[in-house]
Write an enzyme that holds these catalytic residues in place. Structure first.
Site, mmCIF file in Angstrom:
data_model
loop_
_atom_site.group_PDB
_atom_site.id
_atom_site.type_symbol
_atom_site.label_atom_id
_atom_site.label_comp_id
_atom_site.label_asym_id
_atom_site.label_seq_id
_atom_site.Cartn_x
_atom_site.Cartn_y
_atom_site.Cartn_z
ATOM 1 N N GLY A 113 43.992 57.416 45.218
ATOM 2 C CA GLY A 113 44.826 56.666 46.207
ATOM 3 C C GLY A 113 45.862 58.266 45.858
ATOM 4 O O GLY A 113 46.420 58.525 46.355
ATOM 5 N N SER A 114 45.453 59.327 46.110
ATOM 6 C CA SER A 114 46.217 60.597 46.177
ATOM 7 C C SER A 114 46.433 60.756 47.257
ATOM 8 O O SER A 114 47.410 61.132 47.679
ATOM 9 C CB SER A 114 45.278 61.891 45.055
ATOM 10 N N ASN A 115 45.255 61.161 48.105
ATOM 11 C CA ASN A 115 45.231 60.381 49.958
ATOM 12 C C ASN A 115 46.704 59.792 50.075
ATOM 13 O O ASN A 115 47.804 60.184 50.841
ATOM 14 C CB ASN A 115 44.720 60.753 50.617
ATOM 15 N N ASN B 205 39.950 59.332 59.505
ATOM 16 C CA ASN B 205 39.272 59.508 58.132
ATOM 17 C C ASN B 205 39.446 60.004 58.382
ATOM 18 O O ASN B 205 39.340 61.832 58.831
ATOM 19 C CB ASN B 205 37.587 58.470 58.683
ATOM 20 N N HIS C 14 36.764 63.210 55.448
ATOM 21 C CA HIS C 14 36.459 63.784 55.282
ATOM 22 C C HIS C 14 36.357 64.644 54.424
ATOM 23 O O HIS C 14 36.146 65.509 55.007
ATOM 24 C CB HIS C 14 35.174 63.963 56.071
ATOM 25 N N ASP D 87 31.577 58.986 59.555
ATOM 26 C CA ASP D 87 31.544 60.108 59.742
ATOM 27 C C ASP D 87 31.037 60.997 60.782
ATOM 28 O O ASP D 87 30.541 61.964 60.874
ATOM 29 C CB ASP D 87 30.624 60.902 58.343
ATOM 30 N N GLU E 174 43.636 68.311 51.759
ATOM 31 C CA GLU E 174 43.803 66.666 51.956
ATOM 32 C C GLU E 174 45.486 66.717 52.127
ATOM 33 O O GLU E 174 45.553 66.266 53.267
ATOM 34 C CB GLU E 174 42.708 66.241 51.318
HETATM 35 C C1 GAR Z 1 39.075 61.966 49.084
HETATM 36 O O1 GAR Z 1 39.051 63.508 49.085
HETATM 37 C C2 GAR Z 1 38.741 61.470 50.951
HETATM 38 O O2 GAR Z 1 38.582 62.757 51.506
HETATM 39 C C3 GAR Z 1 37.343 60.964 50.302
HETATM 40 O O3 GAR Z 1 37.562 60.541 48.844
HETATM 41 C C4 GAR Z 1 38.632 61.086 48.362
HETATM 42 C C5 GAR Z 1 39.679 59.994 48.151
HETATM 43 O O4 GAR Z 1 40.418 61.040 47.065
HETATM 44 N N1 GAR Z 1 36.709 60.372 51.541
HETATM 45 C C6 GAR Z 1 35.428 60.322 51.148
HETATM 46 O O5 GAR Z 1 34.575 60.860 50.788
HETATM 47 C C7 GAR Z 1 34.918 59.034 52.310
HETATM 48 N N2 GAR Z 1 33.152 59.805 52.988
HETATM 49 P P1 GAR Z 1 41.962 59.966 46.414
HETATM 50 O O6 GAR Z 1 41.515 58.916 46.687
HETATM 51 O O7 GAR Z 1 42.338 61.456 45.815
HETATM 52 O O8 GAR Z 1 42.937 59.835 47.870
#
Ligand code: GAR
Length: 288
Positions: free
Chosen positions: A107-109, A198, A200, A241, A270
């Site tokens: 969940g960093s994003n 989304n 990616h 995607d 991101e």
């Molecule tokens: C992120 O890098 C995002 O781009 C990827 O999962 C990670 C989640 O990181 N998403 C995908 O691969 C979707 N196809 P987070 O939990 O630290 O935000």
């Protein structure tokens, strides 16, 4: 009482003290100024004097608290507070778009998005975290920010409209996928047309599709000896995607980088861009 205020206003102890001080000082200055103005008037009738005094205070109070909030560093809080009071008084519904963030992992994003909109309350508000995995880090982040969560049941998510009803009941207007690993059902896409985006962790259309998520993507990029990768932010359609691309940003891959190094570079990109692009899309959709 103070703990409740801290939770309600989502501020820490120091800010709470500064806010209370601003209320007190702004209120006192407003009362003193209103009295001074009244002293200049010839009105003697007590009732009329009081009436005008109350009107003056009501008009001056927002000005004084806003003024005092600047040196107190609380201008953003009071601007938001006064606009809420105004909306309530005028019966206007808040126009702030309510966002649900769907995530399955650390969940960093999600955290960056929450923090970004907490600092810009007029631009949008993360109202709900929707998670597909019990124990995922994003649930803890939601708890720390006092944001409601829904832990999805796979059967219900893919075979009923229950969650769509839930999202609509909560007035969710926009959905942000941030590391959400389940495919979004077409019923949800239809319920939120062009309102689901989304991120990616690669430069689509390369390295997208089923099974291409998180480290799988970075490992594939490193194995292919690519010299650059990046991020893609896109609308969600019924294919993995695949929807229209809104934004891409690149990063270089050094010969010595492994998948972990690349993941770190991608996360930085991101965190820098996703919240800003979300705000931009919300603004554009608000205008049209
Ligand atoms: C992120 O890098 C995002 O781009 C990827 O999962 C990670 C989640 O990181 N998403 C995908 O691969 C979707 N196809 P987070 O939990 O630290 O935000």
């Amino acid at each position: 009482m103070l703990k409740k205020l801290k939770q309600r206003w989502k501020v820490n102890g120091i800010n709470l003290v500064l806010i209370i001080f601003t209320f007190a000082l702004g209120g006192s200055l407003c009362a003193i100024t209103a009295r001074k103005i009244m002293a200049l008037t010839p009105i003697e009738e007590r009732f009329i004097w009081l009436l005008i005094y109350i009107v003056l205070i009501t008009l001056l109070w927002p000005f004084f608290v806003l003024l005092i909030s600047i040196p107190m560093g609380q201008f953003v809080f009071f601007k938001d507070y006064l606009s809420k009071v105004w909306n309530n008084l005028s019966g206007k519904k808040s126009t702030v778009p309510l966002i649900a963030v769907f995530a399955s992992g650390a969940g960093s994003n999600a955290q960056k998005i929450i923090e970004y909109f907490e600092a810009r309350p007029a631009a949008g508000k993360v109202k709900l975290i929707v998670c597909s995995k019990a124990g995922a880090g994003v649930l803890k982040i939601a708890y720390q920010h006092q944001i409601d969560t829904i832990l999805l049941d796979k059967e219900i998510f893919f075979h009923s409209d229950a969650y769509i009803i839930e999202l609509k009941n909560r007035n969710i207007q926009f959905i942000v996928l941030a590391g959400f690993l389940w495919k979004v059902p077409s019923t949800l896409i239809k319920a939120y047309p062009n309102k689901i985006i989304n991120i990616h962790p690669a430069l689509l259309p390369k390295y997208g599709g089923k099974g291409m998520y998180g480290n799988h993507v970075h490992e594939a990029v490193i194995s292919a000896r690519d010299t650059e990768s990046g991020i893609t932010i896109h609308f969600v359609d019924e294919l993995y995607d695949h929807g229209n691309i809104i934004f891409q940003a690149n990063c270089n891959i050094a010969a010595t980088d492994d998948a972990k190094d690349l993941a770190n570079k991608i996360h930085l990109l991101e965190h820098e861009h996703y919240p800003v692009i979300i705000e931009r899309v919300l603004k554009m959709q608000n205008r049209s």
